[in-house]
Design a protein around this motif. Structure first.
Motif, PDB file in Angstrom:
ATOM      1  N   THR A 112       9.027   5.064 -10.555  1.00 23.89           N
ATOM      2  CA  THR A 112       7.715   5.448 -11.085  1.00 23.89           C
ATOM      3  C   THR A 112       7.848   6.400 -12.262  1.00 23.89           C
ATOM      4  O   THR A 112       7.146   6.263 -13.278  1.00 23.89           O
ATOM      5  CB  THR A 112       6.869   6.093  -9.974  1.00 23.89           C
ATOM      6  OG1 THR A 112       6.761   5.191  -8.870  1.00 23.89           O
ATOM      7  CG2 THR A 112       5.483   6.430 -10.485  1.00 23.89           C
ATOM      8  N   LEU A 113       8.747   7.370 -12.165  1.00 21.34           N
ATOM      9  CA  LEU A 113       8.950   8.310 -13.266  1.00 21.34           C
ATOM     10  C   LEU A 113       9.397   7.587 -14.532  1.00 21.34           C
ATOM     11  O   LEU A 113       8.892   7.848 -15.637  1.00 21.34           O
ATOM     12  CB  LEU A 113       9.992   9.368 -12.871  1.00 21.34           C
ATOM     13  CG  LEU A 113       9.545  10.413 -11.849  1.00 21.34           C
ATOM     14  CD1 LEU A 113      10.725  11.298 -11.452  1.00 21.34           C
ATOM     15  CD2 LEU A 113       8.407  11.270 -12.403  1.00 21.34           C
ATOM     16  N   ALA A 123       4.527  -3.700 -10.763  1.00 16.66           N
ATOM     17  CA  ALA A 123       3.099  -3.948 -10.976  1.00 16.66           C
ATOM     18  C   ALA A 123       2.259  -2.920 -10.230  1.00 16.66           C
ATOM     19  O   ALA A 123       1.237  -2.445 -10.749  1.00 16.66           O
ATOM     20  CB  ALA A 123       2.741  -5.359 -10.531  1.00 16.66           C
ATOM     21  N   TYR A 124       2.668  -2.553  -9.023  1.00 15.74           N
ATOM     22  CA  TYR A 124       1.929  -1.541  -8.270  1.00 15.74           C
ATOM     23  C   TYR A 124       1.997  -0.188  -8.980  1.00 15.74           C
ATOM     24  O   TYR A 124       1.021   0.575  -8.956  1.00 15.74           O
ATOM     25  CB  TYR A 124       2.486  -1.419  -6.856  1.00 15.74           C
ATOM     26  CG  TYR A 124       2.417  -2.701  -6.049  1.00 15.74           C
ATOM     27  CD1 TYR A 124       1.408  -3.618  -6.260  1.00 15.74           C
ATOM     28  CD2 TYR A 124       3.380  -3.005  -5.081  1.00 15.74           C
ATOM     29  CE1 TYR A 124       1.352  -4.800  -5.526  1.00 15.74           C
ATOM     30  CE2 TYR A 124       3.320  -4.173  -4.347  1.00 15.74           C
ATOM     31  CZ  TYR A 124       2.309  -5.074  -4.582  1.00 15.74           C
ATOM     32  OH  TYR A 124       2.256  -6.240  -3.857  1.00 15.74           O
ATOM     33  N   ILE A 125       3.136   0.101  -9.597  1.00 19.15           N
ATOM     34  CA  ILE A 125       3.250   1.344 -10.368  1.00 19.15           C
ATOM     35  C   ILE A 125       2.273   1.322 -11.536  1.00 19.15           C
ATOM     36  O   ILE A 125       1.580   2.304 -11.811  1.00 19.15           O
ATOM     37  CB  ILE A 125       4.696   1.536 -10.861  1.00 19.15           C
ATOM     38  CG1 ILE A 125       5.655   1.693  -9.683  1.00 19.15           C
ATOM     39  CG2 ILE A 125       4.788   2.751 -11.781  1.00 19.15           C
ATOM     40  CD1 ILE A 125       7.117   1.743 -10.085  1.00 19.15           C
ATOM     41  N   ALA A 175      -1.273  -6.084 -14.602  1.00 24.91           N
ATOM     42  CA  ALA A 175      -0.216  -5.117 -14.300  1.00 24.91           C
ATOM     43  C   ALA A 175       1.145  -5.794 -14.230  1.00 24.91           C
ATOM     44  O   ALA A 175       2.151  -5.236 -14.699  1.00 24.91           O
ATOM     45  CB  ALA A 175      -0.523  -4.409 -12.990  1.00 24.91           C
ATOM     46  N   ALA A 176       1.213  -6.992 -13.660  1.00 28.16           N
ATOM     47  CA  ALA A 176       2.489  -7.706 -13.572  1.00 28.16           C
ATOM     48  C   ALA A 176       2.994  -8.088 -14.958  1.00 28.16           C
ATOM     49  O   ALA A 176       4.200  -7.996 -15.238  1.00 28.16           O
ATOM     50  CB  ALA A 176       2.328  -8.957 -12.715  1.00 28.16           C
ATOM     51  N   LEU A 234       0.833  -1.204   0.000  1.00 25.60           N
ATOM     52  CA  LEU A 234       0.000   0.000   0.000  1.00 25.60           C
ATOM     53  C   LEU A 234       0.867   1.252   0.000  1.00 25.60           C
ATOM     54  O   LEU A 234       0.564   2.229  -0.704  1.00 25.60           O
ATOM     55  CB  LEU A 234      -0.932  -0.014   1.211  1.00 25.60           C
ATOM     56  CG  LEU A 234      -1.901   1.159   1.334  1.00 25.60           C
ATOM     57  CD1 LEU A 234      -2.809   1.241   0.121  1.00 25.60           C
ATOM     58  CD2 LEU A 234      -2.727   1.029   2.617  1.00 25.60           C
ATOM     59  N   TYR A 235       1.944   1.235   0.771  1.00 23.05           N
ATOM     60  CA  TYR A 235       2.880   2.376   0.772  1.00 23.05           C
ATOM     61  C   TYR A 235       3.472   2.591  -0.615  1.00 23.05           C
ATOM     62  O   TYR A 235       3.531   3.727  -1.115  1.00 23.05           O
ATOM     63  CB  TYR A 235       3.976   2.134   1.802  1.00 23.05           C
ATOM     64  CG  TYR A 235       5.349   2.542   1.371  1.00 23.05           C
ATOM     65  CD1 TYR A 235       5.709   3.886   1.284  1.00 23.05           C
ATOM     66  CD2 TYR A 235       6.299   1.589   1.023  1.00 23.05           C
ATOM     67  CE1 TYR A 235       6.976   4.263   0.862  1.00 23.05           C
ATOM     68  CE2 TYR A 235       7.554   1.954   0.604  1.00 23.05           C
ATOM     69  CZ  TYR A 235       7.894   3.283   0.528  1.00 23.05           C
ATOM     70  OH  TYR A 235       9.152   3.652   0.110  1.00 23.05           O
ATOM     71  N   GLN A 236       3.904   1.519  -1.282  1.00 24.09           N
ATOM     72  CA  GLN A 236       4.471   1.651  -2.619  1.00 24.09           C
ATOM     73  C   GLN A 236       3.435   2.169  -3.606  1.00 24.09           C
ATOM     74  O   GLN A 236       3.745   2.999  -4.478  1.00 24.09           O
ATOM     75  CB  GLN A 236       5.032   0.306  -3.083  1.00 24.09           C
ATOM     76  CG  GLN A 236       6.264  -0.144  -2.314  1.00 24.09           C
ATOM     77  CD  GLN A 236       6.781  -1.491  -2.780  1.00 24.09           C
ATOM     78  OE1 GLN A 236       6.074  -2.283  -3.386  1.00 24.09           O
ATOM     79  NE2 GLN A 236       8.041  -1.774  -2.476  1.00 24.09           N
TER      80      GLN A 236
END
Length: 307
Positions: free
Chosen positions: A266-267, A162-164, A176-177, A53-55
């Protein structure tokens, strides 16, 4: 008359003098062992979910910045983003909990399963040493431990990207993965360069913050009211205070550097998505564009470009 302290001391001394055969020990039934493993898995799962969740929140916040348009001044764009809203992180937390909790929990479960297996292997290694340290068993357990650790690192890297992707596209975890793996293959070189630069920055940043805070704590402990014995803030040992400051500053620096690492990933991932969609010059920072295109140019000059 025996005080509680002396009674505890005598009991401890008697326990230490007890032979291994007479020493108290606890045995568990098979059901209790299964329950302990389950409790351990749930604990790892909760920690992994919080980390996921933090990521996601960091990725959502950075992606919002990335896709914000540049400000326009005198009919030309300046190198500043027009980011709307001051609570993007809270918005990312809401989106993650409400819309992506299942995907985050699924990715966290993969990590928790591997962590649980790793702890079971470590426990098996301990029991093997107690039973005589069979070298063949120790070798097999060591190989299994290395494989599980390697797999955990790979899954953690895929989950991170995947979270990104979930923060950008709102895809489910599996989709996403899969997209994350494709992006890693396409931007592998640029990711390696950026990760290397990020690692160097994070290392020296952590060292600098820790040393600076430790020195500041030690220096501050030499001034009133910390040197006044009648003060409530009196510090008897400045070195002890400096050591505590070093530990706290080191942990804080690691937290900030991890956020920095997640933001850089992320960028780069956002720019990779733009390249795939043909909008690489839309809102990408100019330094990021130069990094990717310079690597692509060098890649083609070395004869590795598309045939």
């Amino acid at each position: 008359y025996d005080t509680p302290l002396s009674t505890a001391f005598n009991a401890t001394a008697n326990l230490l003098n007890t032979s291994a055969a007479d020493a108290p020990h606890i045995t568990h039934t098979q059901l209790q062992n299964i329950m302990l493993i389950f409790y351990m898995f749930v604990a790892f799962w909760i920690l992994a979910f919080v980390n996921a969740l933090y990521q996601f929140v960091v990725a959502y916040t950075v992606a919002t910045y990335y896709y914000a348009p540049y400000e326009e001044e005198d009919d030309h764009f300046i190198d500043e983003k027009d980011v709307e809203g001051c609570c993007t992180a809270l918005e990312g937390f809401h989106v993650g909990v409400v819309y992506h909790a299942g995907s985050l929990a699924f990715g966290a479960a993969l990590i928790a399963i591997l962590q649980t297996i790793q702890k079971v292997i470590e426990y098996s290694e301990l029991k093997n040493k107690e039973a005589g340290d069979n070298k063949v068993v120790a070798c097999v357990l060591c190989i299994c431990s290395c494989c599980v650790k390697c797999l955990k690192d790979i899954v953690g890297f895929i989950n991170r990207n995947a979270y990104i992707d979930m923060a950008i596209t709102s895809n489910g975890f599996c989709t996403a993965a899969r997209r994350a793996l494709q992006m890693v293959i396409e931007l592998g070189g640029a990711m390696a360069i950026l990760n290397g630069a990020t690692y160097v920055f994070a290392f020296f940043g952590t060292v600098f913050i820790t040393v600076a805070c430790t020195a500041a704590t030690y220096a501050a402990a030499g001034f009133p009211p910390f040197t006044d014995q009648s003060s409530a803030f009196y510090v008897e040992s400045p070195l002890s205070a400096a050591l505590v400051g070093a530990v706290v500053s080191f942990l804080v620096a690691l937290s900030f550097m991890d956020v920095f690492d997640m933001a850089s990933d992320t960028l780069l991932y956002c720019y990779g998505v733009d390249i795939q969609s043909g909008k690489e010059d839309h809102t990408a920072p100019h330094a990021l564009q130069e990094l990717v295109h310079n690597h692509s140019d060098h890649h083609e000059e070395d004869g590795h470009g598309p045939g």
